[in-house]
Motif scaffolding. Structure first.
Motif, PDB file in Angstrom:
ATOM      1  N   ASP A  66       0.829  -1.216   0.000  1.00 33.25           N
ATOM      2  CA  ASP A  66       0.000   0.000   0.000  1.00 33.25           C
ATOM      3  C   ASP A  66       0.864   1.267   0.000  1.00 33.25           C
ATOM      4  N   PHE A  67       1.911   1.231   0.802  1.00 37.66           N
ATOM      5  CA  PHE A  67       2.779   2.417   0.879  1.00 37.66           C
ATOM      6  C   PHE A  67       3.515   2.626  -0.453  1.00 37.66           C
ATOM      7  N   GLN A  68       3.978   1.503  -1.027  1.00 38.72           N
ATOM      8  CA  GLN A  68       4.709   1.623  -2.301  1.00 38.72           C
ATOM      9  C   GLN A  68       3.778   2.136  -3.399  1.00 38.72           C
ATOM     10  N   ARG A  69       2.538   1.701  -3.338  1.00 37.04           N
ATOM     11  CA  ARG A  69       1.551   2.177  -4.337  1.00 37.04           C
ATOM     12  C   ARG A  69       1.429   3.701  -4.231  1.00 37.04           C
ATOM     13  N   GLU A  70       1.294   4.182  -3.001  1.00 38.23           N
ATOM     14  CA  GLU A  70       1.185   5.634  -2.812  1.00 38.23           C
ATOM     15  C   GLU A  70       2.453   6.353  -3.274  1.00 38.23           C
ATOM     16  N   LEU A  71       3.600   5.832  -2.869  1.00 36.37           N
ATOM     17  CA  LEU A  71       4.858   6.531  -3.166  1.00 36.37           C
ATOM     18  C   LEU A  71       5.191   6.524  -4.657  1.00 36.37           C
ATOM     19  N   GLY A  72       4.701   5.505  -5.353  1.00 42.25           N
ATOM     20  CA  GLY A  72       4.917   5.435  -6.804  1.00 42.25           C
ATOM     21  C   GLY A  72       4.280   6.603  -7.546  1.00 42.25           C
ATOM     22  N   HIS A  73       3.365   7.318  -6.883  1.00 42.65           N
ATOM     23  CA  HIS A  73       2.718   8.472  -7.507  1.00 42.65           C
ATOM     24  C   HIS A  73       3.364   9.794  -7.105  1.00 42.65           C
ATOM     25  N   THR A  74       4.414   9.760  -6.295  1.00 41.58           N
ATOM     26  CA  THR A  74       4.982  11.039  -5.826  1.00 41.58           C
ATOM     27  C   THR A  74       5.974  11.605  -6.848  1.00 41.58           C
ATOM     28  N   ARG A  75       6.144  12.909  -6.740  1.00 41.86           N
ATOM     29  CA  ARG A  75       7.150  13.575  -7.602  1.00 41.86           C
ATOM     30  C   ARG A  75       8.545  13.125  -7.227  1.00 41.86           C
ATOM     31  N   ASP A  76       8.743  12.861  -5.929  1.00 39.95           N
ATOM     32  CA  ASP A  76      10.083  12.446  -5.504  1.00 39.95           C
ATOM     33  C   ASP A  76      10.477  11.112  -6.135  1.00 39.95           C
ATOM     34  N   TYR A  77       9.552  10.200  -6.267  1.00 42.93           N
ATOM     35  CA  TYR A  77       9.874   8.916  -6.910  1.00 42.93           C
ATOM     36  C   TYR A  77      10.253   9.145  -8.371  1.00 42.93           C
ATOM     37  N   ARG A  78       9.441   9.972  -9.024  1.00 43.30           N
ATOM     38  CA  ARG A  78       9.717  10.317 -10.429  1.00 43.30           C
ATOM     39  C   ARG A  78      11.142  10.901 -10.559  1.00 43.30           C
ATOM     40  N   GLU A  79      11.453  11.813  -9.617  1.00 42.73           N
ATOM     41  CA  GLU A  79      12.757  12.466  -9.619  1.00 42.73           C
ATOM     42  C   GLU A  79      13.876  11.444  -9.329  1.00 42.73           C
ATOM     43  N   GLY A  80      13.622  10.537  -8.404  1.00 43.02           N
ATOM     44  CA  GLY A  80      14.630   9.523  -8.059  1.00 43.02           C
ATOM     45  C   GLY A  80      14.988   8.669  -9.262  1.00 43.02           C
ATOM     46  N   VAL A  81      13.976   8.246  -9.999  1.00 42.42           N
ATOM     47  CA  VAL A  81      14.220   7.397 -11.180  1.00 42.42           C
ATOM     48  C   VAL A  81      14.940   8.215 -12.265  1.00 42.42           C
ATOM     49  N   SER A  82      14.468   9.452 -12.498  1.00 44.70           N
ATOM     50  CA  SER A  82      15.118  10.302 -13.519  1.00 44.70           C
ATOM     51  C   SER A  82      16.578  10.532 -13.170  1.00 44.70           C
ATOM     52  N   ALA A  83      16.824  10.846 -11.886  1.00 47.42           N
ATOM     53  CA  ALA A  83      18.195  11.129 -11.456  1.00 47.42           C
ATOM     54  C   ALA A  83      19.081   9.907 -11.674  1.00 47.42           C
ATOM     55  N   PHE A  84      18.535   8.723 -11.372  1.00 50.30           N
ATOM     56  CA  PHE A  84      19.327   7.502 -11.583  1.00 50.30           C
ATOM     57  C   PHE A  84      19.676   7.350 -13.061  1.00 50.30           C
ATOM     58  N   MET A  85      18.667   7.520 -13.905  1.00 46.21           N
ATOM     59  CA  MET A  85      18.890   7.321 -15.342  1.00 46.21           C
ATOM     60  C   MET A  85      19.873   8.359 -15.896  1.00 46.21           C
ATOM     61  N   GLU A  86      19.802   9.568 -15.330  1.00 40.80           N
ATOM     62  CA  GLU A  86      20.659  10.662 -15.827  1.00 40.80           C
ATOM     63  C   GLU A  86      21.997  10.729 -15.083  1.00 40.80           C
ATOM     64  N   LYS A  87      22.238   9.752 -14.208  1.00 39.23           N
ATOM     65  CA  LYS A  87      23.499   9.648 -13.454  1.00 39.23           C
ATOM     66  C   LYS A  87      23.835  10.957 -12.720  1.00 39.23           C
ATOM     67  N   ARG A  88      22.844  11.470 -11.999  1.00 38.04           N
ATOM     68  CA  ARG A  88      23.035  12.690 -11.197  1.00 38.04           C
ATOM     69  C   ARG A  88      22.376  12.485  -9.826  1.00 38.04           C
ATOM     70  N   ALA A  89      22.679  13.395  -8.901  1.00 43.53           N
ATOM     71  CA  ALA A  89      22.068  13.292  -7.565  1.00 43.53           C
ATOM     72  C   ALA A  89      20.615  13.762  -7.641  1.00 43.53           C
ATOM     73  N   PRO A  90      19.694  13.069  -6.966  1.00 49.82           N
ATOM     74  CA  PRO A  90      18.288  13.504  -7.010  1.00 49.82           C
ATOM     75  C   PRO A  90      18.066  14.793  -6.223  1.00 49.82           C
ATOM     76  N   GLN A  91      17.122  15.583  -6.668  1.00 49.71           N
ATOM     77  CA  GLN A  91      16.732  16.811  -5.959  1.00 49.71           C
ATOM     78  C   GLN A  91      15.319  16.588  -5.422  1.00 49.71           C
ATOM     79  N   PHE A  92      15.213  16.018  -4.256  1.00 46.38           N
ATOM     80  CA  PHE A  92      13.892  15.718  -3.700  1.00 46.38           C
ATOM     81  C   PHE A  92      13.261  16.980  -3.133  1.00 46.38           C
ATOM     82  N   LYS A  93      11.935  17.075  -3.312  1.00 46.01           N
ATOM     83  CA  LYS A  93      11.218  18.258  -2.814  1.00 46.01           C
ATOM     84  C   LYS A  93      10.270  17.894  -1.669  1.00 46.01           C
ATOM     85  N   GLY A  94      10.215  16.609  -1.345  1.00 45.33           N
ATOM     86  CA  GLY A  94       9.306  16.191  -0.276  1.00 45.33           C
ATOM     87  C   GLY A  94       7.868  16.146  -0.733  1.00 45.33           C
ATOM     88  N   GLU A  95       7.674  15.935  -2.039  1.00 45.78           N
ATOM     89  CA  GLU A  95       6.297  15.910  -2.575  1.00 45.78           C
ATOM     90  C   GLU A  95       6.040  14.613  -3.300  1.00 45.78           C
TER      91      GLU A  95
END
Ligand code: T3D
Length: 265
Positions: A236-265
């Motif tokens: 349930d928690f993973q389902r919720e977190l999969g919709h956050t901007r931070d998750y989106r940012e985490g995956v993008s940062a990994f793919m782009e080989k850079r540090a993630p910029q999390f906003k807490g959203e």
């Protein structure tokens, strides 16, 4: 955020709320006024979205010596105070509110933590202690039971044999031994305490706040639940977190080989 408190100090910077227990002449013992201020401070911290981590510490040479015993002195013939009412009104909500904050709470144990002071420190999410600090289950010296979650926290972290030894003998547990036993996260040299704790808090404040809140909730829930129920909670928690901007940012940062910029959203 700044507030005119007397028994505590609340400062916010870099998205970290630092809450300092501030009655050093009584080793930061709790009294009614301090409880009222702590209630207000936690409500403000929990209600302010820009705050993404909390740091709890004590002013002066101690972290906290528990209940202020000058408020508990009884003259012959006085009716004993209802300590259950005190726990119900002040201490228990404080512990539960700390645990329920949807952000990580780091505790910097700067000196002795005794009685309720020890339990409150151990109820925080990440506990770092100065090498000269110590934890004392002072309750047995008064004929009381460990409270503020002491029986729960010690037993879960250490098991009954060590929890009982600490609770019955009421002797000082050094910060080094607490770290060796897995009761706290880290013991550091005194001079490194505040820089280390601050660095941890700032690092957490720059993290995926919603993910941290649910991680905290899941880990504390795990203490009570069977594996199957915990797997469902994680789903349930993973389902919720999969919709956050931070998750989106985490995956993008990994793919782009850079540090993630999390906003807490
Ligand atoms: O009551 C309820 O609502 C139920 C809830 C109960 C929860 C509890 O926390 S019960 C446990 C209460 N706490 C204690 O029993 C600890 C009492 N303090 C100590 O054992 C020692 O002070 C320490 C081991 C923590 C530190 O020892 P030390 O030698 O480093 O310092 P000290 O000299 O004992 O204390 C310095 C001053 O702080 C001293 O005042 P003075 O003589 O300089 O005027 C001392 O009386 C005062 N102080 C320390 N702890 C308390 C306190 N004053 C009031 N209440 C205290 N808890």
């Amino acid at each position: 955020m700044s507030a005119a408190f007397q028994s505590i100090v609340l400062e916010v910077s870099e998205a970290v709320a630092t809450l300092t227990l501030n009655r050093p002449e009584r080793l930061n013992a709790f009294n009614e006024a301090m409880h009222a201020e702590l209630r207000e401070a936690l409500a403000r911290i929990g209600g302010e979205r820009s705050i993404r981590a909390m740091l709890l510490t004590g002013a002066g040479r101690a972290f906290c010596s528990g209940q202020d015993l000058t408020d508990r002195k009884l003259a012959p013939g006085d009716t004993p105070r209802d300590l259950g009412a005190s726990l119900e009104r002040n201490y228990n909500p404080f512990v539960l509110n700390l645990r329920a904050l949807p952000l990580p709470v780091v505790c910097a144990v700067n000196g002795v933590a005794a009685g309720a002071g020890a339990s409150i420190a151990l109820a925080c999410d990440v506990v770092v202690a100065a090498r000269s600090a110590s934890f004392i289950q002072a309750f047995s010296r008064l004929g009381l039971v460990p409270d503020c979650g002491g029986t729960y926290l010690l037993t879960r972290a250490l098991g009954a044999p060590r929890a009982l030894g600490l609770a019955l003998f009421g002797e000082r547990l050094s910060a080094d031994q607490a770290a060796n036993w897995g009761l706290i996260w880290q013991c550091v040299n005194d001079a490194e305490l505040m820089p280390t704790a601050r660095q941890l808090a700032v690092r957490l404040a720059r993290g995926p706040t919603r993910g941290f809140a649910l991680t905290k909730e899941a880990i504390y829930a795990a203490e009570q639940r069977a594996l199957a129920a915990q797997l469902e909670l994680e789903r349930d928690f993973q389902r919720e977190l999969g919709h956050t901007r931070d998750y989106r940012e985490g995956v993008s940062a990994f793919m782009e080989k850079r540090a993630p910029q999390f906003k807490g959203e």
